[in-house]
Design an enzyme around this catalytic site. Structure first.
Site, short mmCIF file in Angstrom:
data_model
loop_
_atom_site.label_atom_id
_atom_site.label_comp_id
_atom_site.label_asym_id
_atom_site.label_seq_id
_atom_site.Cartn_x
_atom_site.Cartn_y
_atom_site.Cartn_z
N SER A 170 0.83 -1.20 0.00
CA SER A 170 0.00 0.00 0.00
C SER A 170 0.87 1.26 0.00
O SER A 170 1.80 1.38 -0.80
CB SER A 170 -0.97 -0.02 1.18
OG SER A 170 -1.91 1.03 1.10
N ASP A 199 -2.50 6.16 -3.75
CA ASP A 199 -1.33 5.47 -3.21
C ASP A 199 -0.84 4.43 -4.23
O ASP A 199 -1.46 4.25 -5.28
CB ASP A 199 -1.66 4.84 -1.86
CG ASP A 199 -2.70 3.75 -1.95
OD1 ASP A 199 -3.49 3.76 -2.90
OD2 ASP A 199 -2.73 2.87 -1.06
N ARG A 259 -6.54 3.84 -2.35
CA ARG A 259 -6.83 5.04 -1.57
C ARG A 259 -6.84 6.25 -2.48
O ARG A 259 -6.28 6.23 -3.57
CB ARG A 259 -5.81 5.23 -0.45
CG ARG A 259 -5.74 4.05 0.51
CD ARG A 259 -4.87 4.37 1.70
NE ARG A 259 -4.66 3.20 2.53
CZ ARG A 259 -4.35 3.24 3.82
NH1 ARG A 259 -4.22 4.41 4.41
NH2 ARG A 259 -4.17 2.14 4.51
#
Length: 547
Positions: A144, A302, A307
């Site tokens: 992530s 991201d 996100r």
């Protein structure tokens, strides 16, 4: 945590990791019992530098996953996505070697390109539509928004969303058994040989996903309004998507940075002085924020694109909680084909502004524990129209009310900001100010407090009866929650609610701390009082338990 002196400033040479060293450690280092496979809320993460993310970990996880697929009779293809972290490339190779050796058909981006998390979810759901057997599943190799030295591995079963705890625990435990046996049970083959078999398929993930965006976003409205969109891909897995989106739908999109660099040297430093591709951080997003007046809406994601970060002329970088509230308000008033019974999903630590918006809309609110996995079933069945969490992750249904993705999709949340601007003539920041005028202005904070392992275990297993306090920051306590009201699942901590404020406390899974989330609709002074009393309440439970 004190703000680092160089937070928000460009990286310097000494901030960058040594990629050759990082990669070599992936193959050279071997885990000890102190460095096991450990699936948190977002899969297994670690770094080769300290032997927490190595070839042994990934080989064992993949073999365990092969066994799980066999047990569950998952016989369709395995979709593989990866982001632009250096260790993602290493883990991708290991995964292909193990899966193909075990007879699993893998589908990867043509040209060994990058594939975002939501695209894998979308591909799984599209393939499985109408099927009851021969179902597909997938993995995404990503840590992530974590720093450049990290690696990560996630599994998405046939429902397309993040695997639940029962699944990840089984894979984790079996993988650790395999490691203890020195990988004796791992089937593997040479990567080049694997890519030459019929079980290795290169596929263009980009076009099918982009072509389908019109079913979830009003792309025509964005194009017609001529919304100027600035995009900073932050060197992530969706970097090849934006030009295709612009060309397909005739959108005015400017990609302000097209660099892919595993050191992420183009970033500005986060609040703690680390390189972290956190699109909700004003420090990591400093470069795009400076360009806000050049665009109607500017967006970023991201590295695995689950996100979103939204920058508007009116408010700069939007707090994720603020944008979630705006998105919910807009979607539930601009999706004519959605059923009136659709609920709104939110995590326990998301802003209560959402509660007030949902109540005014006359919709049902489903408040669940932290982790997007809790939204999967609701989105899959069409019970939820929207599911979102405070860490800037969300997804929602197609315009016709059917499932789009069951994992977080940063691309559609970014495009939704442009749709909102196009359709209403106001950007999301202006819409949030309207919500403040109607419902009040909340202030929100998250802080860390030191806790021993014993204290964290007490917090994780609290019952409401363990909390003796009757008031919080001068207000009567209305609820003491250790289970989420939306699904009665244990929250692994505590949430205390009053009329105008709340706090939630949860133990960290990796550090000797617990996290306190708190919010007040009565201002910063009241918020500080909530935070102070929150720690006192938690400390009382520790003392009562003798720890």
């Amino acid at each position: 945590m004190a703000l680092h002196e160089r937070a928000g400033q460009p990286t310097q040479k000494q901030d960058l990791i040594n990629i050759p060293h990082l990669v070599s450690q992936y193959y050279v280092n071997a885990p000890t019992p102190a460095q096991p496979v450990s699936f948190g809320t977002s899969g297994h993460r670690g770094t080769s530098i300290n032997s927490t993310f190595t070839e042994s970990h990934i080989a064992a996880i993949c073999q365990a996953l092969v066994e799980y697929r066999t047990e569950k009779e998952i016989t369709g293809p395995l979709y593989i996505g990866m982001d632009t972290h250096a260790l993602s490339e290493c883990a991708f190779t290991t995964a292909v070697e193990v899966f193909v050796a075990n007879g699993v058909k893998v589908i990867v981006q043509a040209g060994r390109g990058y594939t975002p998390t939501p695209v894998i979810s979308h591909a799984i759901l599209t393939y499985n539509q109408g099927k009851t057997s021969g179902l597909a599943d997938g993995i995404v190799i990503t840590p992530s928004h974590n720093p450049p030295q990290d690696g990560g591995f996630k599994y998405n079963p046939p429902n397309g969303g993040p695997a639940d705890t029962d699944i990840t625990n089984r894979i984790q435990d079996r993988a650790n058994e395999i490691i203890k046996q020195e990988l004796f049970e791992v089937e593997s083959m040479d990567y080049t040989e694997a890519t030459q078999t019929d079980l290795f398929e290169e596929y263009d993930y980009i076009k099918p996903y982009v072509d389908d965006l019109k079913s979830v976003i009003d792309m025509e409205a964005i194009a017609k309004a001529g919304v100027k969109i600035g995009v900073d891909p932050l060197g992530g897995s969706g970097i090849a998507y934006w030009d295709v989106i612009a060309e397909t739908y005739g959108l005015d999109i400017t990609v302000v940075n097209d660099s892919v660099d595993p050191t992420f040297s183009f970033m500005t430093l986060d609040k703690d002085g680390k390189i972290r591709m956190d699109c909700s951080s004003p420090y990591a997003m400093a470069g795009l924020i400076k360009l806000k007046d050049q665009f109607d809406v500017a967006v970023a994601n991201d590295p695995d694109y689950d996100r979103h970060g939204i920058v508007t002329k009116s408010s700069g970088l939007m707090n994720p909680n603020h944008y979630l509230a705006v998105a919910i308000q807009y979607l539930y008033t601009h999706r004519a084909q959605w059923k009136s019974s659709l609920a709104v999903g939110k995590t326990l630590v998301s802003s209560s502004m959402i509660d007030r918006v949902v109540n005014a809309l006359g919709k049902n609110l489903s408040e669940v524990p932290v982790g997007f996995k809790w939204f999967v079933d609701g989105l899959y069945t069409g019970e939820y129209g929207f599911g979102g969490e405070e860490s800037a992750g969300a997804s929602f249904l197609r315009k016709d009310g059917t499932v789009w993705s069951t994992d977080k999709d940063g691309i559609i949340l970014a495009l939704l900001a442009a749709e909102i601007t196009a359709v209403t003539g106001k950007d999301p920041g202006q819409h949030y100010q309207a919500l403040v005028e109607e419902f009040g202005e909340p202030v929100y904070n998250r802080l860390d407090a030191v806790a021993t392992t014993e204290q964290k275990n007490v917090l994780k297993n609290l019952s409401a009866e363990d909390v003796e306090a009757e008031t919080l920051a001068g207000e009567k306590i209305l609820a003491k929650l250790t289970h989420a009201p939306g699904n009665n699942a244990a929250i692994g901590g505590l949430k205390v609610v009053t009329e105008n404020g709340w706090f939630a406390a949860r133990p960290s899974g990796t550090e000797e701390i617990y996290k306190i989330y708190c919010e007040s609709f009565l201002g910063a002074e009241h918020l500080a009082k909530i935070a102070e009393e929150a720690q006192a309440i938690v400390n009382q439970t520790f003392a009562k338990a003798g720890v």
